[in-house]
Design an enzyme around this catalytic site. Structure first.
Site, short mmCIF file in Angstrom:
data_model
loop_
_atom_site.label_atom_id
_atom_site.label_comp_id
_atom_site.label_asym_id
_atom_site.label_seq_id
_atom_site.Cartn_x
_atom_site.Cartn_y
_atom_site.Cartn_z
N ALA A 63 13.80 -0.06 15.64
CA ALA A 63 14.42 1.27 15.59
C ALA A 63 14.47 1.69 16.97
O ALA A 63 14.01 1.10 18.08
CB ALA A 63 13.59 2.19 14.69
N GLY A 108 12.71 -2.06 12.19
CA GLY A 108 13.74 -1.82 11.42
C GLY A 108 14.43 -3.20 11.07
O GLY A 108 15.38 -3.35 10.19
N GLU A 111 13.15 -4.98 8.36
CA GLU A 111 13.50 -4.25 7.23
C GLU A 111 14.84 -4.41 6.82
O GLU A 111 15.24 -4.51 5.39
CB GLU A 111 13.02 -2.85 7.03
CG GLU A 111 11.74 -2.36 7.31
CD GLU A 111 11.24 -0.92 7.86
OE1 GLU A 111 10.46 -0.54 7.08
OE2 GLU A 111 11.98 -0.63 8.81
N GLU A 131 5.04 -1.50 13.48
CA GLU A 131 5.11 -0.13 13.75
C GLU A 131 3.58 0.30 13.91
O GLU A 131 3.47 1.50 14.33
CB GLU A 131 5.56 0.37 12.21
CG GLU A 131 7.31 0.32 12.41
CD GLU A 131 7.72 -0.81 11.49
OE1 GLU A 131 8.43 -0.95 11.20
OE2 GLU A 131 6.79 -1.98 11.34
#
Length: 257
Positions: A63, A108, A111, A131
Site C-alpha cells: 500500500a 497489499g 494480498e 504490516e
C-alpha cells in the site's frame, strides 16, 4: 481511462496490468482502478482467463504508506471496507485468474496475489505481509486468504513476524504454485491459463464458485451448494456439447454458454 491499471486482451486472455512506477504502490486510486478492471474482464465475454501482472521489475510492493501515515482510526474505519472489497473484486472474477509475480509482492501486493487462483513466481521474487512492522496487520485479506492457503500456523509466522519469503520457500509452503526464471514469469502465467480459453466457461465459473464458496461452509452446506451448481450446468449448451462429443468420440467445441 485508468491512469495506473489497464486491461489488455489477447487470444482470450485479459491482462490486468499495474503500472505505477517505481513500486506499483497500491494507493486508493489504484485500488479503485483494480475494482474497475475486475468488472471489465468479468463483463467481457471475449476474456476467458485473466493474468494480474505488475511488469518485469515488481508486482506490487504494498500500500501507499505516505497516503496512510496521517490517517486516523475514523479515517480508516471509513475506508477499510472499500480497500478489502477492491481486492475481493479480483477474487470474485468468475474466470481463471493467475498472478504473475516479479520482484516484490509485499503487503497489499501479496494480498492482491492471494486474491488470484494461482501464483506464478519469479525465482528471485520476495513475498510477505510486513504490516506488523508498521504497527498494524494486513487489512485486505492477508490474515484470511493466507491462512486458508498455507494454514494458520504458517500464516501466523508470516503475519506476526513480518518476514519475507523467497520463491523457494513460497513454493514449499503453497504460497507459490510455480517458480520460473524471472524473465519467463508473465509467459508462464499466460501458459498456465491458456488451457482454459477454449473451455466450458460456465462450468469453469461454477467450479470456482463451488470451491471458493464451499470453503466458507460446513461440509453439508458445501455439498448442497455443489449439487445446486452441478444441476444448473445441465441447462447449458456446453453440457450438451461436451456429452455429445464424448459419445461421438470427438473433441468438444465449447462456446461458453
Amino acid at each position: 481511462m485508468a491512469e495506473f491499471v489497464r486491461v489488455e486482451t489477447k487470444d482470450g486472455i485479459g491482462t490486468i496490468r499495474l503500472d505505477r512506477p517505481p513500486m506499483n504502490a497500491l494507493n486508493m486510486q489504484v485500488q479503485e482502478e483494480l475494482r474497475a478492471a475486475a468488472a471489465a474482464v468479468t463483463a467481457d465475454a471475449e476474456v476467458r482467463a485473466v493474468v494480474v501482472y505488475g511488469g518485469e521489475k515488481v508486482f506490487a510492493a504494498g500500500a501507499d504508506i505516505k497516503e496512510m501515515a496521517d490517517m486516523s482510526y475514523v479515517d480508516m474505519a471509513a475506508r477499510a471496507r472499500e480497500l478489502s472489497s477492491a481486492f475481493d473484486a479480483i477474487a470474485r472474477i468468475p474466470k481463471p485468474v493467475v498472478a504473475a509475480i516479479t520482484g516484490y509482492a509485499l503487503g497489499g501486493g501479496c494480498e492482491l496475489a492471494l486474491a488470484c487462483d494461482w501464483r506464478v513466481v519469479a525465482d528471485d521474487a520476495k513475498l510477505g505481509q510486513p504490516e506488523i512492522k508498521l504497527g498494524i496487520i494486513p487489512g485486505a485479506g492477508g490474515t484470511q486468504r493466507l491462512a486458508r492457503l498455507v494454514g494458520p500456523a504458517r500464516a501466523k509466522d508470516l503475519v506476526m513476524s513480518g518476514r519475507m519469503v523467497d520463491a523457494k520457500e513460497a513454493l514449499q509452503i503453497g504460497l507459490a504454485d510455480r517458480v520460473v526464471p524471472a524473465a519467463e514469469a508473465y509467459e508462464a502465467a499466460v501458459a498456465l491459463v491458456r488451457q482454459y480459453t477454449n473451455g466450458p466457461a460456465q462450468a469453469l465459473r461454477a467450479a470456482k464458485l463451488a470451491i471458493d464458496g464451499g470453503l466458507d461452509m460446513d461440509l453439508a452446506s458445501g455439498l448442497a451448494w455443489e449439487s445446486q451448481l452441478f444441476a444448473a450446468l445441465f441447462a447449458t449448451e456446453d453440457k450438451r456439447e461436451g456429452m455429445s462429443a464424448f459419445v461421438e468420440k470427438r473433441k468438444p467445441n465449447f462456446l461458453g454458454r
